[in-house]
Structures are given as C-alpha cells and as structure tokens.
Design a protein around this motif. Sequence first.
Motif, PDB file in Angstrom:
ATOM      1  N   TYR A 183     -11.219   6.902  -3.480  1.00  0.00           N
ATOM      2  CA  TYR A 183     -10.570   6.058  -4.491  1.00  0.00           C
ATOM      3  C   TYR A 183      -9.076   6.376  -4.545  1.00  0.00           C
ATOM      4  O   TYR A 183      -8.248   5.471  -4.633  1.00  0.00           O
ATOM      5  CB  TYR A 183     -11.231   6.271  -5.852  1.00  0.00           C
ATOM      6  N   VAL A 184      -8.737   7.644  -4.456  1.00  0.00           N
ATOM      7  CA  VAL A 184      -7.328   8.043  -4.411  1.00  0.00           C
ATOM      8  C   VAL A 184      -6.663   7.398  -3.196  1.00  0.00           C
ATOM      9  O   VAL A 184      -5.551   6.876  -3.289  1.00  0.00           O
ATOM     10  CB  VAL A 184      -7.187   9.585  -4.360  1.00  0.00           C
ATOM     11  N   LEU A 185      -7.363   7.390  -2.067  1.00  0.00           N
ATOM     12  CA  LEU A 185      -6.823   6.772  -0.859  1.00  0.00           C
ATOM     13  C   LEU A 185      -6.619   5.270  -1.053  1.00  0.00           C
ATOM     14  O   LEU A 185      -5.602   4.721  -0.638  1.00  0.00           O
ATOM     15  CB  LEU A 185      -7.759   7.025   0.326  1.00  0.00           C
ATOM     16  N   LEU A 186      -7.570   4.606  -1.702  1.00  0.00           N
ATOM     17  CA  LEU A 186      -7.467   3.165  -1.944  1.00  0.00           C
ATOM     18  C   LEU A 186      -6.219   2.824  -2.758  1.00  0.00           C
ATOM     19  O   LEU A 186      -5.538   1.843  -2.483  1.00  0.00           O
ATOM     20  CB  LEU A 186      -8.708   2.665  -2.684  1.00  0.00           C
ATOM     21  N   LEU A 187      -5.932   3.635  -3.752  1.00  0.00           N
ATOM     22  CA  LEU A 187      -4.825   3.344  -4.665  1.00  0.00           C
ATOM     23  C   LEU A 187      -3.495   3.939  -4.219  1.00  0.00           C
ATOM     24  O   LEU A 187      -2.463   3.638  -4.815  1.00  0.00           O
ATOM     25  CB  LEU A 187      -5.152   3.867  -6.062  1.00  0.00           C
ATOM     26  N   ASN A 188      -3.516   4.755  -3.198  1.00  0.00           N
ATOM     27  CA  ASN A 188      -2.336   5.517  -2.815  1.00  0.00           C
ATOM     28  C   ASN A 188      -1.194   4.630  -2.310  1.00  0.00           C
ATOM     29  O   ASN A 188      -1.365   3.824  -1.414  1.00  0.00           O
ATOM     30  CB  ASN A 188      -2.720   6.523  -1.734  1.00  0.00           C
ATOM     31  N   VAL A 189      -0.044   4.781  -2.925  1.00  0.00           N
ATOM     32  CA  VAL A 189       1.174   4.079  -2.498  1.00  0.00           C
ATOM     33  C   VAL A 189       2.334   5.053  -2.312  1.00  0.00           C
ATOM     34  O   VAL A 189       3.477   4.629  -2.154  1.00  0.00           O
ATOM     35  CB  VAL A 189       1.584   2.974  -3.511  1.00  0.00           C
ATOM     36  N   ASP A 190       2.043   6.361  -2.298  1.00  0.00           N
ATOM     37  CA  ASP A 190       3.105   7.362  -2.279  1.00  0.00           C
ATOM     38  C   ASP A 190       3.934   7.366  -1.000  1.00  0.00           C
ATOM     39  O   ASP A 190       5.040   7.881  -0.981  1.00  0.00           O
ATOM     40  CB  ASP A 190       2.558   8.760  -2.565  1.00  0.00           C
ATOM     41  N   PHE A 191       3.445   6.768   0.058  1.00  0.00           N
ATOM     42  CA  PHE A 191       4.172   6.739   1.329  1.00  0.00           C
ATOM     43  C   PHE A 191       5.159   5.578   1.404  1.00  0.00           C
ATOM     44  O   PHE A 191       5.957   5.498   2.337  1.00  0.00           O
ATOM     45  CB  PHE A 191       3.193   6.651   2.509  1.00  0.00           C
ATOM     46  N   ILE A 192       5.103   4.660   0.434  1.00  0.00           N
ATOM     47  CA  ILE A 192       6.020   3.521   0.411  1.00  0.00           C
ATOM     48  C   ILE A 192       7.358   3.998  -0.154  1.00  0.00           C
ATOM     49  O   ILE A 192       7.390   4.600  -1.230  1.00  0.00           O
ATOM     50  CB  ILE A 192       5.453   2.363  -0.440  1.00  0.00           C
ATOM     51  N   PRO A 193       8.451   3.753   0.560  1.00  0.00           N
ATOM     52  CA  PRO A 193       9.758   4.208   0.064  1.00  0.00           C
ATOM     53  C   PRO A 193      10.000   3.742  -1.384  1.00  0.00           C
ATOM     54  O   PRO A 193       9.749   2.592  -1.724  1.00  0.00           O
ATOM     55  CB  PRO A 193      10.751   3.556   1.025  1.00  0.00           C
ATOM     56  N   GLY A 194      10.430   4.675  -2.209  1.00  0.00           N
ATOM     57  CA  GLY A 194      10.689   4.378  -3.609  1.00  0.00           C
ATOM     58  C   GLY A 194       9.534   4.738  -4.526  1.00  0.00           C
ATOM     59  O   GLY A 194       9.707   4.862  -5.732  1.00  0.00           O
ATOM     60  N   PHE A 195       8.341   4.890  -3.961  1.00  0.00           N
ATOM     61  CA  PHE A 195       7.171   5.231  -4.775  1.00  0.00           C
ATOM     62  C   PHE A 195       6.739   6.673  -4.576  1.00  0.00           C
ATOM     63  O   PHE A 195       6.021   7.226  -5.394  1.00  0.00           O
ATOM     64  CB  PHE A 195       5.978   4.321  -4.436  1.00  0.00           C
ATOM     65  N   GLY A 196       7.132   7.283  -3.459  1.00  0.00           N
ATOM     66  CA  GLY A 196       6.668   8.617  -3.100  1.00  0.00           C
ATOM     67  C   GLY A 196       6.974   9.689  -4.109  1.00  0.00           C
ATOM     68  O   GLY A 196       6.207  10.617  -4.283  1.00  0.00           O
ATOM     69  N   ASN A 197       8.095   9.560  -4.801  1.00  0.00           N
ATOM     70  CA  ASN A 197       8.481  10.608  -5.739  1.00  0.00           C
ATOM     71  C   ASN A 197       8.122  10.252  -7.180  1.00  0.00           C
ATOM     72  O   ASN A 197       8.535  10.930  -8.104  1.00  0.00           O
ATOM     73  CB  ASN A 197       9.982  10.894  -5.618  1.00  0.00           C
ATOM     74  N   LYS A 198       7.352   9.179  -7.351  1.00  0.00           N
ATOM     75  CA  LYS A 198       6.979   8.760  -8.691  1.00  0.00           C
ATOM     76  C   LYS A 198       5.494   9.008  -8.924  1.00  0.00           C
ATOM     77  O   LYS A 198       4.679   8.818  -8.035  1.00  0.00           O
ATOM     78  CB  LYS A 198       7.282   7.280  -8.892  1.00  0.00           C
ATOM     79  N   ASP A 199       5.174   9.433 -10.123  1.00  0.00           N
ATOM     80  CA  ASP A 199       3.775   9.630 -10.498  1.00  0.00           C
ATOM     81  C   ASP A 199       3.341   8.397 -11.285  1.00  0.00           C
ATOM     82  O   ASP A 199       3.458   8.350 -12.509  1.00  0.00           O
ATOM     83  CB  ASP A 199       3.628  10.910 -11.330  1.00  0.00           C
ATOM     84  N   LEU A 200       2.884   7.370 -10.566  1.00  0.00           N
ATOM     85  CA  LEU A 200       2.504   6.111 -11.204  1.00  0.00           C
ATOM     86  C   LEU A 200       1.170   6.246 -11.907  1.00  0.00           C
ATOM     87  O   LEU A 200       0.278   6.951 -11.431  1.00  0.00           O
ATOM     88  CB  LEU A 200       2.408   4.999 -10.148  1.00  0.00           C
ATOM     89  N   ILE A 213       0.970  11.199   1.140  1.00  0.00           N
ATOM     90  CA  ILE A 213       1.558  12.451   0.692  1.00  0.00           C
ATOM     91  C   ILE A 213       0.568  13.168  -0.223  1.00  0.00           C
ATOM     92  O   ILE A 213       0.434  14.378  -0.178  1.00  0.00           O
ATOM     93  CB  ILE A 213       2.906  12.183  -0.028  1.00  0.00           C
ATOM     94  N   LYS A 214      -0.139  12.388  -1.042  1.00  0.00           N
ATOM     95  CA  LYS A 214      -1.167  12.942  -1.926  1.00  0.00           C
ATOM     96  C   LYS A 214      -2.312  13.538  -1.120  1.00  0.00           C
ATOM     97  O   LYS A 214      -2.480  13.252   0.063  1.00  0.00           O
ATOM     98  CB  LYS A 214      -1.743  11.843  -2.834  1.00  0.00           C
ATOM     99  N   ASP A 215      -3.118  14.327  -1.801  1.00  0.00           N
ATOM    100  CA  ASP A 215      -4.312  14.907  -1.195  1.00  0.00           C
ATOM    101  C   ASP A 215      -5.374  13.806  -1.059  1.00  0.00           C
ATOM    102  O   ASP A 215      -5.940  13.359  -2.049  1.00  0.00           O
ATOM    103  CB  ASP A 215      -4.833  16.057  -2.068  1.00  0.00           C
ATOM    104  N   VAL A 216      -5.583  13.350   0.165  1.00  0.00           N
ATOM    105  CA  VAL A 216      -6.571  12.317   0.474  1.00  0.00           C
ATOM    106  C   VAL A 216      -7.446  12.832   1.615  1.00  0.00           C
ATOM    107  O   VAL A 216      -7.108  13.831   2.252  1.00  0.00           O
ATOM    108  CB  VAL A 216      -5.905  10.970   0.857  1.00  0.00           C
ATOM    109  N   PRO A 217      -8.552  12.147   1.891  1.00  0.00           N
ATOM    110  CA  PRO A 217      -9.412  12.600   2.998  1.00  0.00           C
ATOM    111  C   PRO A 217      -8.657  12.632   4.320  1.00  0.00           C
ATOM    112  O   PRO A 217      -7.762  11.820   4.566  1.00  0.00           O
ATOM    113  CB  PRO A 217     -10.526  11.555   3.039  1.00  0.00           C
ATOM    114  N   GLY A 218      -9.060  13.561   5.162  1.00  0.00           N
ATOM    115  CA  GLY A 218      -8.434  13.721   6.461  1.00  0.00           C
ATOM    116  C   GLY A 218      -8.656  12.532   7.379  1.00  0.00           C
ATOM    117  O   GLY A 218      -9.563  11.715   7.169  1.00  0.00           O
TER     118      GLY A 218
END
Length: 150
Positions: A36-53, A110-115
Amino acid sequence: MTFRQVGSGTIIGLVSGTLLGLFLKWMQVLTGIKVYVLLLNVDFIPGFGNKDLPEWMEFLFHLVISCVIGVVFVYVMERLKVSSSGSWLLSLVLTVPTVFLYFPLSYLAIKDVPGLMYGEAIFLWTAGHILYALSLPPLYHLSSARGTST
C-alpha cells in the motif's frame, strides 16, 4: 470524448481505484508487506521527495491515475463498440502495464517499500491490479444499465 464518458469513466475509476487501494492496504495490514505504501508513494517525483504528504493526498494522486484509466476504458468501449466479452480483454490490456510499474516504483522509491525482487510483494501487487482489472467491466456494465453510459 463526451462529458458523459468522462463522468462515467471518472466514477468507474474512483470505485475501482478505491477497491485496489483498500485491497492493498488490507494486504499490508495482514502481511506487513508495504504494498500500500508502494501504491501511494510519490516521494521520487521532484518536489515531493522532501515532503511528508498526508495519506489522503497520496491516495488522491492514485485515484487521479485510476480515473484516467477509467475514462480511457469507457471511451474505448464506446468508440470501438467493444462487446461485453471484449470488455474483459480491454480491461486487462489497460491494467497489465500497471502491474509492471511495481519495478520502477520499487526501484525509485525513497521510502521503505518492498524490494525490487520481493516475490510475495510482487504477487500481492499483481493480485491487486488483477482485481482492479476485473472490476472495470462490471462497473461499466452497471453504469450502462443505470443509463449513465451506453
């Protein structure tokens, strides 16, 4: 593309995307595998990586993509006059590529997601996206029966 097709596809996308999200969240709760974390993950998109949405905002991004797929599904169904049985093939054609998004999403996260090669996570991800594909035709036919789509 008509306004009705966009509306119908958007509703189908919201329902099917919510179903996928709930399924993967449930699987994550049961197994501890962060699909589920992987599904929602947008941290690799420039501008979102440093934000805790907040989760709701990440889920909203997921639903936007699902709505696009829903609109394309409705448009192609009606433009090509796809049969009821053909709707299953169309849903798989539109959804199978999303199964393979597991790999770049897992790699770029960037977040902890499955390998990248975590078999159980790949299985859960695939099962969720097959569930998504299987939800599109009945939702379309339900909306057609209700007169919101033809």
